[in-house]
Design a protein around this motif. Sequence first.
Motif, PDB file in Angstrom:
ATOM      1  N   SER A  11       0.898  -1.101   0.014  1.00 37.97           N
ATOM      2  CA  SER A  11       0.004   0.121  -0.003  1.00 37.97           C
ATOM      3  C   SER A  11       0.751   1.224  -0.135  1.00 37.97           C
ATOM      4  O   SER A  11       0.581   2.103  -0.743  1.00 37.97           O
ATOM      5  CB  SER A  11      -0.814   0.178   1.357  1.00 37.97           C
ATOM      6  OG  SER A  11      -1.847  -0.969   1.186  1.00 37.97           O
ATOM      7  N   THR A  31      -4.406  -3.076   0.980  1.00 37.37           N
ATOM      8  CA  THR A  31      -4.019  -3.934  -0.044  1.00 37.37           C
ATOM      9  C   THR A  31      -4.674  -5.243   0.621  1.00 37.37           C
ATOM     10  O   THR A  31      -4.542  -5.537   1.591  1.00 37.37           O
ATOM     11  CB  THR A  31      -2.494  -4.253  -0.389  1.00 37.37           C
ATOM     12  OG1 THR A  31      -2.017  -2.914  -0.766  1.00 37.37           O
ATOM     13  CG2 THR A  31      -2.084  -5.427  -1.290  1.00 37.37           C
ATOM     14  N   ILE A  39      -4.659  -7.103  -4.615  1.00 43.45           N
ATOM     15  CA  ILE A  39      -5.362  -5.981  -4.902  1.00 43.45           C
ATOM     16  C   ILE A  39      -5.270  -4.725  -4.005  1.00 43.45           C
ATOM     17  O   ILE A  39      -5.140  -4.885  -2.905  1.00 43.45           O
ATOM     18  CB  ILE A  39      -6.837  -6.329  -5.025  1.00 43.45           C
ATOM     19  CG1 ILE A  39      -7.022  -7.576  -5.542  1.00 43.45           C
ATOM     20  CG2 ILE A  39      -7.794  -5.073  -5.330  1.00 43.45           C
ATOM     21  CD1 ILE A  39      -8.320  -8.145  -5.287  1.00 43.45           C
ATOM     22  N   CYS A  40      -4.758  -3.665  -4.435  1.00 38.46           N
ATOM     23  CA  CYS A  40      -4.464  -2.484  -4.197  1.00 38.46           C
ATOM     24  C   CYS A  40      -5.538  -1.634  -4.584  1.00 38.46           C
ATOM     25  O   CYS A  40      -5.958  -1.242  -5.421  1.00 38.46           O
ATOM     26  CB  CYS A  40      -3.045  -1.813  -4.290  1.00 38.46           C
ATOM     27  SG  CYS A  40      -2.631  -0.441  -3.265  1.00 38.46           S
ATOM     28  N   VAL A  41      -6.367  -0.905  -3.287  1.00 43.79           N
ATOM     29  CA  VAL A  41      -7.506   0.009  -3.294  1.00 43.79           C
ATOM     30  C   VAL A  41      -6.965   1.441  -2.727  1.00 43.79           C
ATOM     31  O   VAL A  41      -6.821   1.260  -1.582  1.00 43.79           O
ATOM     32  CB  VAL A  41      -8.688  -0.532  -2.798  1.00 43.79           C
ATOM     33  CG1 VAL A  41      -9.875   0.560  -2.968  1.00 43.79           C
ATOM     34  CG2 VAL A  41      -9.275  -2.048  -3.406  1.00 43.79           C
ATOM     35  N   ARG A  43      -7.827   5.398  -2.050  1.00 44.35           N
ATOM     36  CA  ARG A  43      -9.065   6.429  -1.966  1.00 44.35           C
ATOM     37  C   ARG A  43      -8.433   7.682  -1.780  1.00 44.35           C
ATOM     38  O   ARG A  43      -7.287   7.978  -1.279  1.00 44.35           O
ATOM     39  CB  ARG A  43      -9.841   6.081  -0.816  1.00 44.35           C
ATOM     40  CG  ARG A  43     -10.497   4.678  -1.202  1.00 44.35           C
ATOM     41  CD  ARG A  43     -11.354   4.341   0.217  1.00 44.35           C
ATOM     42  NE  ARG A  43     -11.704   2.818   0.108  1.00 44.35           N
ATOM     43  CZ  ARG A  43     -12.777   2.362  -0.427  1.00 44.35           C
ATOM     44  NH1 ARG A  43     -13.602   3.108  -0.810  1.00 44.35           N
ATOM     45  NH2 ARG A  43     -13.125   1.169  -0.437  1.00 44.35           N
ATOM     46  N   SER A  94      -5.470  -2.151 -13.941  1.00 51.84           N
ATOM     47  CA  SER A  94      -5.903  -0.941 -13.459  1.00 51.84           C
ATOM     48  C   SER A  94      -7.408  -0.455 -13.569  1.00 51.84           C
ATOM     49  O   SER A  94      -7.909  -0.863 -14.547  1.00 51.84           O
ATOM     50  CB  SER A  94      -4.953   0.356 -13.756  1.00 51.84           C
ATOM     51  OG  SER A  94      -3.671   0.083 -13.438  1.00 51.84           O
ATOM     52  N   ILE A 102     -11.691   6.444  -6.510  1.00 53.62           N
ATOM     53  CA  ILE A 102     -11.097   5.130  -6.140  1.00 53.62           C
ATOM     54  C   ILE A 102     -10.200   4.813  -7.021  1.00 53.62           C
ATOM     55  O   ILE A 102     -10.664   4.917  -8.413  1.00 53.62           O
ATOM     56  CB  ILE A 102     -12.129   3.961  -5.706  1.00 53.62           C
ATOM     57  CG1 ILE A 102     -12.935   4.533  -4.607  1.00 53.62           C
ATOM     58  CG2 ILE A 102     -11.388   2.795  -5.215  1.00 53.62           C
ATOM     59  CD1 ILE A 102     -14.057   3.597  -4.287  1.00 53.62           C
ATOM     60  N   THR A 104      -7.656   1.271  -8.465  1.00 54.95           N
ATOM     61  CA  THR A 104      -7.319  -0.123  -8.094  1.00 54.95           C
ATOM     62  C   THR A 104      -6.255  -0.608  -9.026  1.00 54.95           C
ATOM     63  O   THR A 104      -6.033  -0.145 -10.233  1.00 54.95           O
ATOM     64  CB  THR A 104      -8.421  -0.940  -8.267  1.00 54.95           C
ATOM     65  OG1 THR A 104      -9.068  -0.776  -9.707  1.00 54.95           O
ATOM     66  CG2 THR A 104      -9.795  -0.587  -7.547  1.00 54.95           C
ATOM     67  N   GLU A 105      -5.390  -1.276  -8.370  1.00 56.16           N
ATOM     68  CA  GLU A 105      -4.283  -2.029  -9.255  1.00 56.16           C
ATOM     69  C   GLU A 105      -4.430  -3.421  -8.467  1.00 56.16           C
ATOM     70  O   GLU A 105      -4.445  -3.688  -7.525  1.00 56.16           O
ATOM     71  CB  GLU A 105      -3.000  -1.275  -8.755  1.00 56.16           C
ATOM     72  CG  GLU A 105      -2.845   0.134  -8.944  1.00 56.16           C
ATOM     73  CD  GLU A 105      -3.029   0.690 -10.327  1.00 56.16           C
ATOM     74  OE1 GLU A 105      -3.114  -0.019 -11.209  1.00 56.16           O
ATOM     75  OE2 GLU A 105      -3.085   1.885 -10.317  1.00 56.16           O
ATOM     76  N   ILE A 106      -4.537  -4.252  -9.758  1.00 55.10           N
ATOM     77  CA  ILE A 106      -4.606  -5.696  -9.380  1.00 55.10           C
ATOM     78  C   ILE A 106      -3.699  -6.558 -10.156  1.00 55.10           C
ATOM     79  O   ILE A 106      -3.238  -6.306 -11.291  1.00 55.10           O
ATOM     80  CB  ILE A 106      -6.358  -5.978  -9.898  1.00 55.10           C
ATOM     81  CG1 ILE A 106      -7.288  -5.378  -9.534  1.00 55.10           C
ATOM     82  CG2 ILE A 106      -6.391  -7.813  -9.885  1.00 55.10           C
ATOM     83  CD1 ILE A 106      -8.556  -5.521 -10.019  1.00 55.10           C
ATOM     84  N   HIS A 122      -5.475  -8.487   4.603  1.00 52.04           N
ATOM     85  CA  HIS A 122      -5.316  -7.278   3.929  1.00 52.04           C
ATOM     86  C   HIS A 122      -4.495  -6.582   4.963  1.00 52.04           C
ATOM     87  O   HIS A 122      -4.137  -6.697   6.158  1.00 52.04           O
ATOM     88  CB  HIS A 122      -6.746  -6.525   4.019  1.00 52.04           C
ATOM     89  CG  HIS A 122      -7.526  -6.856   5.180  1.00 52.04           C
ATOM     90  ND1 HIS A 122      -7.629  -5.892   6.211  1.00 52.04           N
ATOM     91  CD2 HIS A 122      -8.613  -7.990   5.378  1.00 52.04           C
ATOM     92  CE1 HIS A 122      -8.601  -6.484   7.100  1.00 52.04           C
ATOM     93  NE2 HIS A 122      -9.094  -7.392   6.774  1.00 52.04           N
TER      94      HIS A 122
END
Length: 133
Positions: A11, A31, A39-41, A43, A94, A102, A104-106, A122
């Motif tokens: 993260s 993450t 998955i990194c979210v 905001r 992405s 928001i 996101t990177e997956i 997480h």
Amino acid sequence: MRGGELLTAVSNAMVGLLREHYGRGPMKAKTYVVDDLLICVMRDGLTAIDETLIASGRADHVLETRREFQKAMRDRYRATIERLTGSKVVAFMSGVHLDPDILTEIFVLDPPLDLGPGGRAHGGGPDEPGPAE
């Protein structure tokens, strides 16, 4: 580095890359790991320029610019995740959403992460701690 410590590092690294290139990074990040997915979210990362363009009806321009930036950063993102996790990134995707703000990177990893005994699924990032123990 394992478990929540690793995910918090992911993260922080993702936010750091955005901060380095945009002059400002997201205010919150978390993450998650699900099987072979990392998955990194993130905001609250829009800049004042983004917000001005959105207010003037140019949200499409902000989305296009953000997507192009993510494409340009693809190799750096992959290298960062591979360095932190020790796994190979076999796929990267992405996403950008404006309201709410928001990103996101997956990443699909091989091998999947082993968070170890008691590993968390997480980890928090800037201004968002991981779950209470």
